[in-house]
Design a protein around this motif. Structure first.
Motif, PDB file in Angstrom:
ATOM      1  N   ALA A 244       0.844  -1.196   0.000  1.00 54.89           N
ATOM      2  CA  ALA A 244       0.000   0.000   0.000  1.00 54.89           C
ATOM      3  C   ALA A 244       0.877   1.244   0.000  1.00 54.89           C
ATOM      4  CB  ALA A 244      -0.913   0.006   1.217  1.00 54.89           C
ATOM      5  N   ILE A 245       0.405   2.293  -0.629  1.00 57.23           N
ATOM      6  CA  ILE A 245       1.089   3.576  -0.639  1.00 57.23           C
ATOM      7  C   ILE A 245       0.214   4.589   0.086  1.00 57.23           C
ATOM      8  CG2 ILE A 245       1.955   5.460  -2.070  1.00 57.23           C
ATOM      9  CD1 ILE A 245       2.679   3.376  -4.175  1.00 57.23           C
ATOM     10  N   LYS A 246       0.758   5.189   1.134  1.00 60.56           N
ATOM     11  CA  LYS A 246       0.018   6.172   1.914  1.00 60.56           C
ATOM     12  C   LYS A 246       0.197   7.542   1.265  1.00 60.56           C
ATOM     13  CE  LYS A 246      -0.613   7.557   6.753  1.00 60.56           C
ATOM     14  NZ  LYS A 246      -0.066   7.409   8.133  1.00 60.56           N
ATOM     15  N   THR A 247      -0.900   8.149   0.838  1.00 61.56           N
ATOM     16  CA  THR A 247      -0.809   9.398   0.104  1.00 61.56           C
ATOM     17  C   THR A 247      -2.076  10.232   0.289  1.00 61.56           C
ATOM     18  OG1 THR A 247      -0.520  10.352  -2.117  1.00 61.56           O
ATOM     19  CG2 THR A 247      -1.715   8.280  -1.983  1.00 61.56           C
ATOM     20  N   ASN A 248      -1.968  11.528   0.049  1.00 62.32           N
ATOM     21  CA  ASN A 248      -3.134  12.396   0.056  1.00 62.32           C
ATOM     22  C   ASN A 248      -3.549  12.782  -1.375  1.00 62.32           C
ATOM     23  OD1 ASN A 248      -0.989  14.039  -0.591  1.00 62.32           O
ATOM     24  ND2 ASN A 248      -1.531  15.696   0.819  1.00 62.32           N
ATOM     25  N   THR A 249      -2.991  12.079  -2.342  1.00 63.02           N
ATOM     26  CA  THR A 249      -3.281  12.327  -3.748  1.00 63.02           C
ATOM     27  C   THR A 249      -4.230  11.262  -4.275  1.00 63.02           C
ATOM     28  OG1 THR A 249      -1.088  13.292  -4.019  1.00 63.02           O
ATOM     29  CG2 THR A 249      -2.228  12.633  -6.025  1.00 63.02           C
ATOM     30  N   ALA A 250      -5.150  11.634  -5.118  1.00 64.61           N
ATOM     31  CA  ALA A 250      -6.108  10.674  -5.683  1.00 64.61           C
ATOM     32  C   ALA A 250      -5.358   9.546  -6.383  1.00 64.61           C
ATOM     33  CB  ALA A 250      -7.028  11.388  -6.667  1.00 64.61           C
ATOM     34  N   PRO A 251      -5.703   8.288  -6.084  1.00 64.94           N
ATOM     35  CA  PRO A 251      -4.936   7.166  -6.636  1.00 64.94           C
ATOM     36  C   PRO A 251      -4.953   7.100  -8.156  1.00 64.94           C
ATOM     37  CG  PRO A 251      -6.961   6.403  -5.587  1.00 64.94           C
ATOM     38  CD  PRO A 251      -6.802   7.831  -5.213  1.00 64.94           C
ATOM     39  N   GLU A 252      -6.026   7.603  -8.778  1.00 62.83           N
ATOM     40  CA  GLU A 252      -6.086   7.537 -10.239  1.00 62.83           C
ATOM     41  C   GLU A 252      -5.039   8.426 -10.909  1.00 62.83           C
ATOM     42  OE1 GLU A 252      -9.500  10.337  -8.905  1.00 62.83           O
ATOM     43  OE2 GLU A 252      -8.593   8.427  -8.280  1.00 62.83           O
ATOM     44  N   ASN A 253      -4.402   9.311 -10.116  1.00 65.41           N
ATOM     45  CA  ASN A 253      -3.359  10.179 -10.670  1.00 65.41           C
ATOM     46  C   ASN A 253      -1.947   9.623 -10.470  1.00 65.41           C
ATOM     47  OD1 ASN A 253      -5.234  12.133 -11.488  1.00 65.41           O
ATOM     48  ND2 ASN A 253      -5.211  13.119  -9.467  1.00 65.41           N
ATOM     49  N   LEU A 254      -1.847   8.494  -9.765  1.00 66.29           N
ATOM     50  CA  LEU A 254      -0.524   7.972  -9.423  1.00 66.29           C
ATOM     51  C   LEU A 254      -0.224   6.643 -10.112  1.00 66.29           C
ATOM     52  CD1 LEU A 254      -0.311   8.724  -5.590  1.00 66.29           C
ATOM     53  CD2 LEU A 254       0.572  10.073  -7.489  1.00 66.29           C
ATOM     54  N   TYR A 255       1.006   6.514 -10.544  1.00 67.59           N
ATOM     55  CA  TYR A 255       1.529   5.274 -11.113  1.00 67.59           C
ATOM     56  C   TYR A 255       2.799   4.918 -10.342  1.00 67.59           C
ATOM     57  CZ  TYR A 255      -1.611   5.310 -15.150  1.00 67.59           C
ATOM     58  OH  TYR A 255      -2.716   5.250 -15.961  1.00 67.59           O
ATOM     59  N   TYR A 256       3.201   3.679 -10.444  1.00 68.31           N
ATOM     60  CA  TYR A 256       4.391   3.232  -9.719  1.00 68.31           C
ATOM     61  C   TYR A 256       5.195   2.271 -10.594  1.00 68.31           C
ATOM     62  CZ  TYR A 256       1.981  -1.199  -9.265  1.00 68.31           C
ATOM     63  OH  TYR A 256       1.340  -2.381  -9.567  1.00 68.31           O
ATOM     64  N   ASP A 257       6.446   2.112 -10.228  1.00 71.33           N
ATOM     65  CA  ASP A 257       7.333   1.098 -10.798  1.00 71.33           C
ATOM     66  C   ASP A 257       8.102   0.532  -9.620  1.00 71.33           C
ATOM     67  OD1 ASP A 257       9.092  -0.486 -12.175  1.00 71.33           O
ATOM     68  OD2 ASP A 257      10.073   1.140 -13.279  1.00 71.33           O
ATOM     69  N   MET A 258       8.020  -0.773  -9.377  1.00 71.64           N
ATOM     70  CA  MET A 258       8.689  -1.308  -8.195  1.00 71.64           C
ATOM     71  C   MET A 258       9.495  -2.564  -8.513  1.00 71.64           C
ATOM     72  SD  MET A 258       5.685  -2.935  -5.791  1.00 71.64           S
ATOM     73  CE  MET A 258       4.716  -4.366  -6.278  1.00 71.64           C
ATOM     74  N   GLU A 259      10.433  -2.864  -7.595  1.00 75.73           N
ATOM     75  CA  GLU A 259      11.277  -4.049  -7.706  1.00 75.73           C
ATOM     76  C   GLU A 259      11.640  -4.529  -6.306  1.00 75.73           C
ATOM     77  OE1 GLU A 259      14.838  -3.004  -9.799  1.00 75.73           O
ATOM     78  OE2 GLU A 259      15.207  -1.236  -8.559  1.00 75.73           O
TER      79      GLU A 259
ATOM     80  N   THR B 292       8.905  -3.699 -12.482  1.00 73.93           N
ATOM     81  CA  THR B 292       7.585  -4.014 -13.052  1.00 73.93           C
ATOM     82  C   THR B 292       7.218  -3.121 -14.226  1.00 73.93           C
ATOM     83  OG1 THR B 292       6.511  -2.474 -11.517  1.00 73.93           O
ATOM     84  CG2 THR B 292       6.728  -4.786 -10.807  1.00 73.93           C
ATOM     85  N   GLY B 293       7.893  -1.956 -14.366  1.00 72.66           N
ATOM     86  CA  GLY B 293       7.416  -0.958 -15.309  1.00 72.66           C
ATOM     87  C   GLY B 293       6.253  -0.195 -14.691  1.00 72.66           C
ATOM     88  N   LYS B 294       5.790   0.841 -15.349  1.00 68.94           N
ATOM     89  CA  LYS B 294       4.725   1.693 -14.792  1.00 68.94           C
ATOM     90  C   LYS B 294       3.384   0.974 -14.771  1.00 68.94           C
ATOM     91  CE  LYS B 294       6.729   6.063 -16.392  1.00 68.94           C
ATOM     92  NZ  LYS B 294       7.705   5.463 -17.354  1.00 68.94           N
ATOM     93  N   HIS B 295       2.743   1.046 -13.592  1.00 66.90           N
ATOM     94  CA  HIS B 295       1.394   0.496 -13.431  1.00 66.90           C
ATOM     95  C   HIS B 295       0.572   1.495 -12.624  1.00 66.90           C
ATOM     96  CE1 HIS B 295       2.024  -3.635 -14.924  1.00 66.90           C
ATOM     97  NE2 HIS B 295       3.260  -3.460 -14.493  1.00 66.90           N
ATOM     98  N   PRO B 296      -0.726   1.582 -12.868  1.00 63.73           N
ATOM     99  CA  PRO B 296      -1.560   2.509 -12.087  1.00 63.73           C
ATOM    100  C   PRO B 296      -1.799   1.977 -10.668  1.00 63.73           C
ATOM    101  CG  PRO B 296      -2.916   1.261 -13.620  1.00 63.73           C
ATOM    102  CD  PRO B 296      -1.490   0.904 -13.940  1.00 63.73           C
ATOM    103  N   LEU B 297      -1.826   2.897  -9.719  1.00 63.86           N
ATOM    104  CA  LEU B 297      -2.180   2.540  -8.356  1.00 63.86           C
ATOM    105  C   LEU B 297      -3.664   2.205  -8.317  1.00 63.86           C
ATOM    106  CD1 LEU B 297      -0.724   2.461  -5.576  1.00 63.86           C
ATOM    107  CD2 LEU B 297      -1.674   4.733  -5.142  1.00 63.86           C
ATOM    108  N   GLN B 298      -4.040   1.196  -7.532  1.00 62.93           N
ATOM    109  CA  GLN B 298      -5.440   0.790  -7.460  1.00 62.93           C
ATOM    110  C   GLN B 298      -6.245   1.743  -6.581  1.00 62.93           C
ATOM    111  OE1 GLN B 298      -5.335  -3.958  -8.116  1.00 62.93           O
ATOM    112  NE2 GLN B 298      -4.760  -3.322  -6.065  1.00 62.93           N
ATOM    113  N   ALA B 299      -7.549   1.643  -6.659  1.00 64.10           N
ATOM    114  CA  ALA B 299      -8.444   2.550  -5.919  1.00 64.10           C
ATOM    115  C   ALA B 299      -8.267   2.430  -4.407  1.00 64.10           C
ATOM    116  CB  ALA B 299      -9.898   2.267  -6.311  1.00 64.10           C
ATOM    117  N   ASP B 300      -7.810   1.271  -3.926  1.00 60.71           N
ATOM    118  CA  ASP B 300      -7.591   1.081  -2.487  1.00 60.71           C
ATOM    119  C   ASP B 300      -6.186   1.500  -2.061  1.00 60.71           C
ATOM    120  OD1 ASP B 300      -6.138  -0.916  -3.666  1.00 60.71           O
ATOM    121  OD2 ASP B 300      -7.060  -2.573  -2.558  1.00 60.71           O
ATOM    122  N   TYR B 301      -5.476   2.210  -2.940  1.00 62.48           N
ATOM    123  CA  TYR B 301      -4.132   2.728  -2.695  1.00 62.48           C
ATOM    124  C   TYR B 301      -3.080   1.625  -2.627  1.00 62.48           C
ATOM    125  CZ  TYR B 301      -6.345   7.225  -1.763  1.00 62.48           C
ATOM    126  OH  TYR B 301      -7.069   8.385  -1.879  1.00 62.48           O
ATOM    127  N   LYS B 302      -3.408   0.453  -3.120  1.00 63.91           N
ATOM    128  CA  LYS B 302      -2.433  -0.626  -3.178  1.00 63.91           C
ATOM    129  C   LYS B 302      -1.917  -0.794  -4.600  1.00 63.91           C
ATOM    130  CE  LYS B 302      -4.219  -3.373   0.694  1.00 63.91           C
ATOM    131  NZ  LYS B 302      -4.772  -4.695   1.104  1.00 63.91           N
TER     132      LYS B 302
END
Length: 434
Positions: free
Chosen positions: A9-24, A41-51
């Motif tokens: 999960a990513i803790k944020t005050n930004t709407a999840p639909e505006n955030l993408y992540y790349d993780m390893e 993983t390359g860029k993927h959108p953050l899900q609505a539950d912030y995960k």
């Protein structure tokens, strides 16, 4: 071999639909070689539950207590553009077991956080250049010495100084200070002393942190990546975890006093205070809080710094190691006890031993007061012959150990096997930290 489902999960005050992540998910050895449990993983959108989405790991043979480093880059989607929001990846220690259980003790060493002081991100036109303006929140610094606080030229806890100490500590082979002809001999001497103080191994220096020093020597030896990550997270947030072992610096540790000698040099490297005091003080409450590298004559400072063997055992186990043998004793060890420890010395074990520091230095006590890590078998001096149950007690002995920031033969000259036995109180044998 096991495949893990990787998601955080990513803790944020930004709407999840505006955030993408790349993780390893990876670990790194002393040569800098990376072993991946999850490739980028390359860029993927953050899900609505912030995960993040669920990503299957590679097929892994490591035990579930093994720690990896989870690294995430955050991107802000603005129109058709993806703006990377973190200069450096957000990283945390993550044991594989954390992906198998809901037990929070085995979760990530810290939360993945991204906060903005303003929700709106707008594109500003500047001629032919498009500039994104975004305010990102930041936190105050955690560690600050009372004598030389933030802004003071002698502030020991600046990001630059902590990174410099880590660079000195982790460089192999050790590079001693190169004299600068533009500096005075006195200045060069102080800098050389500082390099020698930091050295390449954890150094309790003027403190009573021999227990934490022994533990972190083993962590650094087995997992140099985790060792550095622990220091980084403590400096940034004041807390971290190795496996299920929690470290958290309280107010007294974060704002130490008496950190400098009379000539203005530090009593202990900043990186060692950060990890050793934080680990040791995590076990303390109230009266026993640690606030200075020097215990002085106050009994509660001594009590707060001393490490009992049950506590040391807990640290190793929660970091993922297994205890294989234990002959710690209230009384002196006998020759058979020492021979039993000798059998366990090897590249796949850590033999942590309780001694009287008089074994290593003249005029020091015989009573048990110091933890060391055995790095060689007890031998007859100036020979390759190991001590056995039939070795005469009058034989002079030698032993390579880790203590006070060094690995070398530290037994004081002229110590016989019979005298050696008066200073040793057994030890504990642990597997390597995975």
């Amino acid at each position: 071999m096991t495949i893990y489902n990787i998601s955080v999960a990513i803790k944020t005050n930004t709407a999840p639909e505006n955030l993408y992540y790349d993780m390893e998910l990876y670990k790194t050895d002393w040569s800098g070689n990376e072993t991946f449990a999850l490739r980028p993983t390359g860029k993927h959108p953050l899900q609505a539950d912030y995960k993040t989405q669920v990503h299957p790991s590679l097929d892994i043979s490591d035990p579930p207590e093994t720690c990896y480093i989870l690294s995430i880059d955050i991107y802000r989607k603005v129109g058709v553009d993806y703006i990377k929001m973190n200069q450096d990846p957000i990283t945390a220690i993550m044991p594989l077991k954390g992906f198998q259980t809901t037990d929070k003790d085995w979760g990530a060493s810290r939360e993945f956080e991204y906060f903005e002081t303003a929700q709106d991100t707008k594109k500003a036109e500047d001629g032919q250049v498009n500039t994104y303006k975004l305010n990102i929140s930041s936190k105050p610094r955690i560690f600050e010495a009372k004598e030389h606080p933030i802004g003071d030229p002698l502030d020991p806890f600046t990001k630059q100084k902590v990174e410099e100490e880590l660079k000195i500590r982790m460089t192999r082979p050790f590079k001693s200070y190169i004299y600068d002809l533009t500096k005075s001999p006195q200045e060069n001497g102080k800098i050389k002393d500082y390099y020698d103080l930091v050295g390449i191994y954890p150094n309790q220096a003027a403190s009573m942190f021999c227990g934490p020093a022994a533990f972190f020597y083993c962590v650094q030896k087995d997992r140099p990546d985790i060792y550095q990550q622990v220091i980084k997270e403590l400096w940034q947030s004041g807390k971290t975890k190795i496996g299920s072992l929690k470290l958290e610096a309280d107010k007294s540790v974060r704002h130490p006093k008496g950190f400098f000698t009379d000539n203005g040099t530090v009593k202990i490297p900043a990186i060692d205070w950060i990890v050793m005091a934080s680990l040791r003080d995590t076990e303390n409450t109230g009266l026993f809080s640690i606030n200075s590298p020097s215990a002085g004559f106050l009994w509660w400072n001594w009590a707060g710094a001393v490490t009992m063997w049950g506590v040391l055992e807990k640290w190793f186990k929660r970091a993922g190691a297994t205890k294989k043998y234990d002959n710690i004793s209230i009384a002196h060890s006998n020759l058979q006890d020492v021979c039993n420890l000798n059998k366990y010395i090897g590249k796949d074990t850590h033999v942590v031993t309780l001694i009287g520091s008089g074994m290593l230095a003249e005029d020091n006590p015989q009573l048990k007061n110091h933890w060391i890590v055995l790095e060689g078998k007890l031998k007859i001096k100036d020979s390759e012959e190991e001590v056995t149950i039939s070795t005469p007690l009058s034989s002079l002995v030698e032993l390579e150990v880790f203590s006070w920031g060094k690995v070398k033969n530290r037994i004081r000259n002229g110590l016989t096997l019979g005298e050696f036995l008066k200073y040793i109180y057994g030890g504990m044998v642990f597997t390597k930290i995975p």
